[in-house]
Write a protein that holds these residues in place. Structure first.
Motif, short mmCIF file in Angstrom:
data_model
loop_
_atom_site.label_atom_id
_atom_site.label_comp_id
_atom_site.label_asym_id
_atom_site.label_seq_id
_atom_site.Cartn_x
_atom_site.Cartn_y
_atom_site.Cartn_z
N ARG A 101 0.83 -1.22 0.00
CA ARG A 101 0.00 0.00 0.00
C ARG A 101 0.86 1.26 0.00
O ARG A 101 0.56 2.25 -0.67
N GLU A 102 1.93 1.22 0.73
CA GLU A 102 2.87 2.34 0.79
C GLU A 102 3.46 2.61 -0.60
O GLU A 102 3.52 3.75 -1.06
N ASP A 103 3.87 1.54 -1.28
CA ASP A 103 4.44 1.68 -2.63
C ASP A 103 3.40 2.18 -3.62
O ASP A 103 3.73 2.92 -4.56
N GLU A 132 -10.02 -2.67 -0.05
CA GLU A 132 -8.82 -2.31 0.70
C GLU A 132 -7.91 -1.39 -0.12
O GLU A 132 -7.27 -0.49 0.42
N VAL A 133 -7.87 -1.60 -1.44
CA VAL A 133 -7.11 -0.69 -2.30
C VAL A 133 -7.77 0.68 -2.29
O VAL A 133 -7.09 1.72 -2.20
N ALA A 134 -9.09 0.71 -2.37
CA ALA A 134 -9.83 1.98 -2.38
C ALA A 134 -9.58 2.78 -1.11
O ALA A 134 -9.46 4.01 -1.15
N ILE A 220 -16.69 -8.88 -6.64
CA ILE A 220 -17.89 -8.58 -7.42
C ILE A 220 -18.72 -7.49 -6.75
O ILE A 220 -19.19 -6.55 -7.39
N GLU A 221 -18.93 -7.60 -5.44
CA GLU A 221 -19.83 -6.70 -4.74
C GLU A 221 -19.31 -5.27 -4.66
O GLU A 221 -20.10 -4.34 -4.46
N PHE A 222 -18.00 -5.07 -4.83
CA PHE A 222 -17.44 -3.73 -4.70
C PHE A 222 -17.26 -3.03 -6.05
O PHE A 222 -16.85 -1.89 -6.11
#
Length: 430
Positions: A101-103, A132-134, A220-222
């Protein structure tokens, strides 16, 4: 001479370029998710082919791979599509939804700072969770917030890359979440009891203990856009059953059937579709639970949903017996128990056999239960919430914490908030 299809495609690209040219500030980012083999790299390459053909949109590409050697990046590079203003950035040896995530923040901020790109396209690993990326886009990053950052984060290069901005969204905003769904493997992935480290052995971390079905369900749900791949190599009834399933799982998403990754650019780049609050509540089960009327096209194919509500508790033993009769049940505390020397989980072959037997029993008695999720009142455990989540053959049961009636007043949401209104509506039995 250009065909009508070529002119339509050209017009859409010009419109796309016009939109991005007039949007000041953050560069729009498309996040591409989907299991290994679903066709993410094929779609990515097709997008680059379209932008090259029309020479109107400049796209930067970021490819994430769990392995030390980033094969997907090599495949994109080998197409010779990155010859103009485009740029390819590789992030490997980890996943952008957790270890990298930092990168991700640094890489996207640095691409945005170049001020050369109309859009950025991220191809994530097959097992990443888009939510989690969002969340990474909204992380507040300042010199004062360093104490609250995850352990090991080097703040100085992040702050430098952001150039004085306090979050990634201010320089590179998440614009569209696209999930690729493989029509060939969808039903088998939903029916398996395998974990990601077992199903995708050699391509993901062998210690990834997340079950395949629930992981696919979350992707799928996101999503804002769901692209169905390999529709041409399955029977039409199979492709239709997959399309109907994803529409019921995420009624608000745009669903597109793609032949070898060919989709209109305007459907996946610079759409403006992403909204964190909307995405977090877009799942079909959640809309039903909140009382939103959802009438999916899938009713003609026999896919229905309902909400069960009752003011009486479940008998814990009978409930667990029912769940374990029809699903492979993972208990929230089972991993901790195994670490303490408790009973080890059955091997994959045994779990797959159990899943097949239980799924057959479930289909015979109730039909195919694709998704169930909710909160339960268990007799004798009146102050604690029972939490259940099932996707395909696998379900997870755990404790959701204390009921609101057992919480101190300071833990309650503000009285003028939507959350407070929902709690009071529940109290009234509505």
């Amino acid at each position: 001479m250009a065909s009508t299809g070529d002119m339509t495609k050209a017009d859409s690209l010009v419109g796309l370029a016009d939109r991005t040219a007039h949007e000041a500030g953050a560069v729009p980012v498309t996040l591409l998710s989907g299991f290994l083999g679903a066709g993410k790299t094929t779609l990515l390459k097709r997008i680059l082919e379209q932008t090259h053909a029309q020479d109107t949109v400049r796209v930067a590409v970021l490819v994430n791979d769990m392995a030390e050697v980033n094969i997907d990046a090599d495949l994109v590079r080998s197409t010779k599509l990155l010859q103009r203003e485009e740029k390819l950035v590789e992030l490997h040896n980890g996943c952008i939804c957790c270890t990298l995530r930092e990168d991700l923040i640094k890489a996207l901020a640095e691409l945005a700072a170049e001020k050369k790109f109309d859009a950025i396209l991220i191809e994530s690993t097959g097992v990443s969770l888009p939510q989690e990326v969002a969340e990474t886009f909204a992380v507040n990053v300042t010199s004062q917030s360093s104490a609250t950052m995850p352990p090991g984060w080097e703040m100085e290069p992040i702050l430098k890359a952001l150039g004085g901005k306090s979050s990634l969204n201010e320089v590179a905003r998440l614009d569209t979440c696209v999930t690729m769904v493989d029509c060939v493997t969808f039903h088998s992935n939903m029916a398996t009891a395998a974990k990601a480290g077992e199903q995708f052995k050699g391509s993901v971390d062998a210690n990834d203990m997340r079950h395949v079905g629930p992981l696919l369900m979350q992707q799928i749900e996101f999503a804002d856009v769901i692209v169905l791949s390999k529709c041409d190599i399955v029977e039409e009834k199979v492709a239709s059953s997959v399309e109907d399933a994803v529409r019921s799982l995420n009624p608000g998403a745009k669903v597109i059937r793609a032949l070898r990754g060919d989709v209109p650019l305007s459907s996946v780049l610079c759409t403006g579709l992403f909204d964190m609050k909307k995405a977090s509540t877009s799942a079909g089960w959640m809309q039903q639970w909140k009382g939103v009327e959802v009438v999916p096209e899938t009713e003609e194919y026999g896919i229905h949903s309902f909400v069960y509500k009752a003011r009486t508790p479940f008998h814990p033993v009978r409930l667990m017996s029912f769940l374990e009769d029809h699903f492979v049940v993972k208990h929230e505390d089972s991993s901790a128990a195994q670490e303490k020397g408790g009973e080890k989980e059955a091997d994959l072959a045994k779990r797959e056999s159990d899943a097949k037997t239980k799924s057959a029993r479930m289909r015979k008695r109730f039909g195919n239960i694709l998704r169930s999720k909710g909160f339960m009142w268990l007799a004798g455990r009146d102050d604690q919430i029972g939490e259940w989540s099932q996707a395909g053959a696998v379900g997870q049961f755990g404790c959701g914490g204390p009921w609101m009636s057992c919480q101190p007043e300071e833990a309650w949401p503000a009285k003028d908030s939507e959350e407070y209104a929902m709690i009071m509506k529940d109290y009234a039995g509505a």
